[in-house]
Every structure is written in structure tokens, then in C-alpha cells.
Write a protein that holds these residues in place. Structure first.
Motif, PDB file in Angstrom:
ATOM      1  N   GLU A  24       0.957  -0.969   0.114  1.00 34.20           N
ATOM      2  CA  GLU A  24       0.193   0.001   0.110  1.00 34.20           C
ATOM      3  C   GLU A  24       0.626   1.357  -0.234  1.00 34.20           C
ATOM      4  N   GLN A  34     -12.073  12.548   5.653  1.00 29.64           N
ATOM      5  CA  GLN A  34     -11.498  11.432   4.466  1.00 29.64           C
ATOM      6  C   GLN A  34     -10.680  10.753   4.436  1.00 29.64           C
ATOM      7  N   GLN A  35      -9.778  11.210   4.666  1.00 34.73           N
ATOM      8  CA  GLN A  35      -8.189  10.827   4.629  1.00 34.73           C
ATOM      9  C   GLN A  35      -8.245  10.290   5.802  1.00 34.73           C
ATOM     10  N   ILE A  45      -9.368   7.126   5.761  1.00 32.94           N
ATOM     11  CA  ILE A  45      -8.445   5.777   5.391  1.00 32.94           C
ATOM     12  C   ILE A  45      -7.749   5.486   5.492  1.00 32.94           C
ATOM     13  N   ASN A  46      -7.136   6.303   6.452  1.00 35.08           N
ATOM     14  CA  ASN A  46      -5.512   5.730   7.026  1.00 35.08           C
ATOM     15  C   ASN A  46      -5.732   5.101   8.004  1.00 35.08           C
ATOM     16  N   ASP A  61      -6.577   1.540   6.532  1.00 29.03           N
ATOM     17  CA  ASP A  61      -5.497   0.487   6.035  1.00 29.03           C
ATOM     18  C   ASP A  61      -4.934  -0.056   7.359  1.00 29.03           C
ATOM     19  N   ASP A 119      -7.799   7.642  -1.934  1.00 29.24           N
ATOM     20  CA  ASP A 119      -7.645   6.725  -2.113  1.00 29.24           C
ATOM     21  C   ASP A 119      -8.792   5.846  -1.755  1.00 29.24           C
ATOM     22  N   LEU A 120     -10.067   6.537  -1.755  1.00 27.68           N
ATOM     23  CA  LEU A 120     -11.149   5.810  -1.330  1.00 27.68           C
ATOM     24  C   LEU A 120     -12.364   4.431  -1.455  1.00 27.68           C
ATOM     25  N   ARG A 163      -9.814   1.718  -2.843  1.00 26.62           N
ATOM     26  CA  ARG A 163      -9.700   1.157  -1.761  1.00 26.62           C
ATOM     27  C   ARG A 163     -10.627   0.920  -0.303  1.00 26.62           C
ATOM     28  N   THR A 164     -11.428   1.849   0.560  1.00 31.22           N
ATOM     29  CA  THR A 164     -10.999   1.371   1.677  1.00 31.22           C
ATOM     30  C   THR A 164     -13.022   1.430   1.794  1.00 31.22           C
ATOM     31  N   ARG A 165     -13.501   1.520   0.493  1.00 34.01           N
ATOM     32  CA  ARG A 165     -15.364   0.866   0.072  1.00 34.01           C
ATOM     33  C   ARG A 165     -14.806  -1.021  -0.175  1.00 34.01           C
TER      34      ARG A 165
END
Length: 344
Positions: free
Chosen positions: A118, A288-289, A292-293, A296, A323-324, A326-328
């Protein structure tokens, strides 16, 4: 060795390897053979940069290579985790003539194979350090394997900073084999074995009733919180009991928290509850970030997650952070429960 490992692994998990995955495995086998020669020189192997859409098997390939290569001098790290250790080490060695080299001596002593999962860059300060880091790794003759959702040219896409990151992009192009992992299937949507690091044992509860909260040991909405020290920072928690912790989304992601905070918390707690997930699309990009972090870190550390929101998961995960996707994909593995009855 490498071919045999992946052949058995794919068969055991019911996978059919895509053409691009097979090409990557062939390349990995070549580099492993070069590295394992008795008279192999430090720069005998060429590093590898894997990129592609979420769920196409990049991490699966990376982990497989790491497990299959018969070397003790190897490390596999999530890039978030390594970068946190790098910053901490450079602070400890700040009086040294070269704090970066002193830190790498400490973190990568005798390391010959280094796997980063990642890899992505959003901050220009980190970007400048990554340039120095990659140069140092290549000078040491370390075989570097990296996965990313982005081709090298797509890293740090902010037009204000992208040109300043070009030295890293050029370095990757000159010192690494860049390969795309494609294919029509999102492997995260397929059934997985219990041993794989996924959120399949986790849950998403909505509409987030007080009955659902009480069944998990949480207070009612807007109920009392307790302070929890994380490094020098004090966070508010809804639940803190043995290896379990519960946060409201706002207390964890709308505060100036950082990846290092999530990593420290993940070392202390195995079971996580995150309450009051809002519509992400209505949150600032910075919020949002952070989310996401956080996901991860929890995903990579194989933590059990229960997420609570007012709307369905699909409705809650709007937004346009880079990077959303990847989160979804990762949160899509949670069992979604829409009921006011206690979860089983």
C-alpha cells in the motif's frame, strides 16, 4: 520454488490466476533465482513495483513472494508502519551526521528483501523524504517490492507538488520493474479462508440504534466518554475494556490524529468499534483521508472491526478522496446488518 508456491496457493484457495498475475509470478521467480545464487552480487536483482485497481491480488502476490523466498534476511511492512518507524528513528538519531542512514542501519540491518504494501504519497514533506529513502535502499542493494493502487506517474497527483516528486518517479522507472496487475475480478469479493487478513469477521450495523449500541457495550448516542492517552495526545473513547476500544467517528477522524496514533492504538487493542459513521462525501478531504488511513492500518494489522452508521454502507461511503476506492473494497467485506436486534 516461487512458481510451485503460487500454484499450490491458487489451487487451495480456488483462484484462477490472471495473465498479469502469472507474468508477475514469472518475474518474481527470475529475481528470486538471481538473488539466491551462491555468488549473487548485491545488485543482482531488479526491484519490482506492482500497481493496479483494488482487489486484483497485488498484496496476495507480495505476501506470497515474501513467504516463499527461503531467506531469513527479509521484512514485509505496511508502508504506513515503516514510515512511522522511519520518522521516529530519525528523531532519535537527529544528532548523527546522517540520521536517515543511522535509522536504516537500525531498522534494516542485514535485510536483503524489503516488501512495502500500500505505497502512496499525499504529502510533499513525505515525498522529499521518500526520494532520499529510495536512493538509500537501492544503494544498499536491497531487493524492494512495492504494491500501490497507482502507477508511478499517478503518485502525489496534486499539481502543486507533482513536479517536485518527479525524481522519485524517475528513480522508480530506472531501478524497478513496473508491472500492472489487472483482471476483471475483485478477489476481495470472493470467499476467503479464515487465515487471510480481511474484515470478513467484522460487521457494519445500521441505522445505529441505541439498542444496537447497548448490545455492544457502548453507551447511548451522545453518552459519556472517557479520556485515553495516545502518546502525548488525549482522545475520547466510548468504550475501553481489555483488548476492545470504541470511538465515535468524530473523536477519531475529525481530530488532528495521525497514522502513528492509529498504529499505537492497534498495538493495544484487537477489537474496534467505530460509531456514528457520517456520509463521508459531506466530510472535508482531510477527514476522509484520516478514515482511509485508519482502515488501512486496521486491515493490515488484522483487527476485528464493528462499524456503526445511520445509512447503508454504500450510502455512507461517498466522497472523492483519492484512496477511497480501496477503503470501499475493504469495508465491503463487513457483514452488513440492518436491524434493531442485537448482532449474533
Amino acid at each position: 520454488m516461487i512458481h510451485e508456491y503460487f500454484r499450490h496457493k491458487a489451487h487451495d484457495q480456488g483462484y484462477t490466476l490472471s495473465h498479469s498475475q502469472q507474468r508477475v509470478i514469472d518475474y518474481m521467480a527470475q529475481q528470486a533465482n538471481a538473488l539466491l545464487q551462491p555468488d549473487a552480487k548485491p545488485h543482482a536483482s531488479r526491484s519490482l513495483y506492482l500497481h493496479g485497481a483494488v482487489g486484483r491480488g497485488k498484496s496476495w502476490l507480495l505476501d506470497g513472494f515474501f513467504r516463499a523466498i527461503p531467506l531469513a534476511e527479509k521484512q514485509r511492512l505496511h508502508f504506513h508502519d515503516f514510515f512511522a518507524q522511519l520518522h521516529q528513528g530519525m528523531f532519535r538519531h537527529r544528532e548523527q551526521p546522517d540520521a536517515l542512514e543511522a535509522t536504516l542501519d537500525e531498522l534494516l540491518s542485514h535485510c536483503r528483501v524489503l516488501c512495502f504494501d500500500e505505497f502512496h504519497v499525499h504529502d510533499i514533506g513525505d515525498a522529499m523524504l521518500i526520494t532520499r529513502l529510495f536512493k538509500a535502499l537501492f544503494q544498499r542493494g536491497i531487493l524492494l517490492l512495492v504494491t500501490s493502487n497507482y502507477a508511478p506517474q499517478g503518485l502525489l497527483p496534486n499539481p502543486l507538488y507533482h513536479a517536485r516528486f518527479k525524481p522519485v518517479i524517475d528513480l522508480i522507472a530506472s531501478r524497478m520493474q513496473v508491472m500492472e496487475v489487472g483482471g476483471p475480478h475483485d478477489y476481495r469479493s470472493q470467499p476467503r479462508s479464515h487465515s487471510q487478513q480481511v474484515f470478513t469477521q467484522g460487521r457494519y450495523l445500521w441505522p445505529g440504534s441505541d439498542q444496537q449500541r447497548l448490545s455492544l457495550g457502548l453507551p447511548r448516542r451522545n453518552g459519556p466518554t472517557s479520556p485515553l492517552m495516545v502518546g502525548a495526545r488525549q482522545l475520547q473513547v466510548r468504550l475501553c475494556k481489555q483488548h476492545s476500544v470504541g470511538f465515535a467517528f468524530s473523536d477519531l477522524c475529525e481530530q488532528p490524529t495521525a497514522v502513528m496514533d492509529y498504529l499505537e492504538l492497534s498495538r493495544r487493542f484487537d477489537h474496534w468499534i467505530i460509531d456514528e459513521l457520517p456520509e463521508l462525501g459531506e466530510c472535508p478531504i482531510a477527514v476522509q483521508q484520516r478514515f482511509i488511513n485508519l482502515i488501512d492500518v486496521l486491515y493490515d494489522q488484522d483487527k476485528h472491526l464493528t462499524l456503526i452508521g445511520e445509512r447503508s454502507l454504500r450510502e455512507s461511503l461517498g466522497g472523492n478522496a483519492i484512496d477511497l476506492a480501496r477503503t470501499r473494497s475493504r469495508l465491503g467485506q463487513l457483514q452488513e446488518i440492518s436491524a434493531d436486534t442485537p448482532p449474533s
